[in-house]
Design a protein around this motif. Structure first.
Motif, short mmCIF file in Angstrom:
data_model
loop_
_atom_site.label_atom_id
_atom_site.label_comp_id
_atom_site.label_asym_id
_atom_site.label_seq_id
_atom_site.Cartn_x
_atom_site.Cartn_y
_atom_site.Cartn_z
N ILE A 182 -3.59 -3.15 -2.13
CA ILE A 182 -2.32 -3.89 -2.06
C ILE A 182 -1.89 -4.37 -3.44
N ASN A 183 -0.65 -4.07 -3.78
CA ASN A 183 -0.02 -4.59 -4.99
C ASN A 183 0.90 -5.75 -4.60
N VAL A 234 0.83 -1.21 0.00
CA VAL A 234 0.00 0.00 0.00
C VAL A 234 0.86 1.26 0.00
N TRP A 235 2.10 1.13 0.47
CA TRP A 235 3.09 2.19 0.33
C TRP A 235 4.23 1.61 -0.47
N GLU A 236 4.14 1.70 -1.78
CA GLU A 236 5.13 1.06 -2.64
C GLU A 236 6.42 1.88 -2.68
N GLY A 258 2.29 5.35 -5.82
CA GLY A 258 2.23 4.14 -5.01
C GLY A 258 1.84 4.37 -3.57
N LEU A 259 1.40 5.57 -3.24
CA LEU A 259 1.03 5.90 -1.87
C LEU A 259 -0.48 5.75 -1.69
N ASP A 260 -0.89 4.61 -1.17
CA ASP A 260 -2.31 4.31 -1.00
C ASP A 260 -2.65 3.92 0.43
#
Length: 402
Positions: free
Chosen positions: A102-103, A73-75, A82-84
């Motif tokens: 989530i990736n 969630v913070w890639e 990428g900040l989710d």
């Protein structure tokens, strides 16, 4: 996970079950993704139809568990795209779910496998008084839904400077500590009213309130309240709120929990301590200490050690454990702090956290003593499937294609 799951036997390793005595020259047999047998090599029959992994000189442990991360969630290295982790448009985001952001192909998941970390709990961030629903995952999979161990595994909330700074800058409530506590009280009061309305309605449909529905799960103790807090005064507020509303409290970070260890121990509140190898970047963490996990453990607190990845990269989880042991934490307690203790907090101890017949075959084979920072993970299995292997000749690790 790939199917069918292979069967295997790991023989000759020093087996560290966590819940049970260390087995010198041990054997672990895996069938259909679960531990089928374990014990001394001369007491465990190895079936003829299984792959045999010769592991003499190595140490076999359960996969490690990190109960507080922001993996996926913070890639890392993605910037704003990428900040989710934080939905900062509303201070009460109890209905938001980390799983939706989530990736699973984010680099941190591969780093976890190379460090023997097979289970994580992915949290929303701490910008909001109520950030949203966390999810417990395995660290390998093609898509997030096949990685889930428990969803939701708790609701993330925050006290202290993060939410008051975020909303204070927007000139909104909450802008102070008392305002943060007020937001939490109002949300739980509304959830109580919703709970009573649903009960009174019986079979009659009630207008859906997703926020209150999520918070009712906390009020009914179905899932824990994961309270981000650092300072001792915020910890006291967290306890006060928990006693007021009757929910199960878990302290995330708990930087100054060691200063009130007796208070925390009396109430049987688990502490997820960390991150530890960070600078004193803000007032709230100026008293962070690698001595804290040992102090808490000796006081009778159930302690877990966390990275808060990417604050501390997840492959340094074991580095933090080694520091805690160096500063006085009992070695066995330190191992429990990254295995069975966090598994219990997440409610998945029936699946992971120790080597027990019937549990998932989430295993990490170490080149030597897991506390020796010169040791490395040689192979990692999740559900009996090899997902990471280190080649000593080339000095490279390879993750199974997702």
């Amino acid at each position: 996970m790939p199917s069918p799951r292979p069967s295997l036997a790991i023989v000759g390793a020093r087996v560290v079950p966590v819940e049970g005595e260390v087995i010198e020259d041990g054997t672990v047999v895996v069938r259909e993704g679960r531990i089928a047998a374990l014990g001394p090599r001369d007491q465990v029959d190895v079936p003829e139809d299984v792959e045999v992994v010769e592991a003499a000189g190595s140490w076999l442990l359960p996969g490690l568990v990190d109960a507080h991360v922001h993996l996926g969630v913070w890639e890392e290295g993605e910037g704003w795209a990428g900040l989710d982790g934080n939905e900062t448009t509303d201070p009460v985001m109890a209905a938001a779910r980390a799983i939706d952001a989530i990736n699973p192909r984010e680099q941190g998941f591969d780093d976890a496998l190379g460090a023997g970390v097979t289970t994580v709990n992915v949290n929303p961030g701490s910008a909001n008084p109520i950030g949203g629903q966390a999810v417990a995952l395995k660290t390998y999979g093609r898509y997030v839904d096949e990685m889930v161990l428990r969803n939701p595994s708790g609701i993330k909330a925050a006290l202290g400077e993060n939410p008051k700074r975020v909303y204070g800058e927007q000139k909104k409530t909450p802008a102070t500590r008392l305002g943060v506590a007020l937001v939490l009280r109002k949300a739980f009061a509304a959830a109580r009213s919703y709970q009573a309305k649903v009960a009174a309605a019986g079979d009659t449909p009630v207008e859906t309130d997703l926020v209150s529905e999520a918070l009712v799960k906390v009020l009914e103790r179905e899932i824990p309240w994961r309270q981000h807090c650092h300072r001792a005064d915020d910890i006291a507020t967290a306890i006060r709120l928990a006693e007021e509303f009757g929910y199960r409290l878990v302290l995330d970070h708990g930087t100054e929990a060691y200063l009130v260890a007796d208070l925390v121990a009396e109430r049987d509140i688990p502490v997820l301590y960390g991150p530890m190898i960070v600078s004193r970047s803000k007032v709230e963490v100026r008293h962070r200490s690698p001595k804290a996990p040992g102090i808490l453990d000796r006081a009778g607190v159930q302690v877990s050690i966390i990275t808060d990845h990417p604050v501390v990269p997840i492959d340094h989880l074991i580095t933090q454990v080694a520091l805690a042991v160096r500063e006085g934490m009992d070695r066995d307690a330190a191992l429990r702090a990254v295995t069975v203790n966090p598994a219990r907090v997440l409610g998945v101890e029936d699946r992971v956290g120790s080597l027990v017949v019937g549990k998932d075959a989430d295993l990490a084979l170490w080149s030597g003593d897991w506390l020796d920072l010169q040791s490395r993970v040689l192979r990692t299995w999740i559900d009996g499937v090899e997902v990471y292997a280190y080649d000593q000749e080339s000095g490279t690790g390879t993750v199974r294609p997702r």
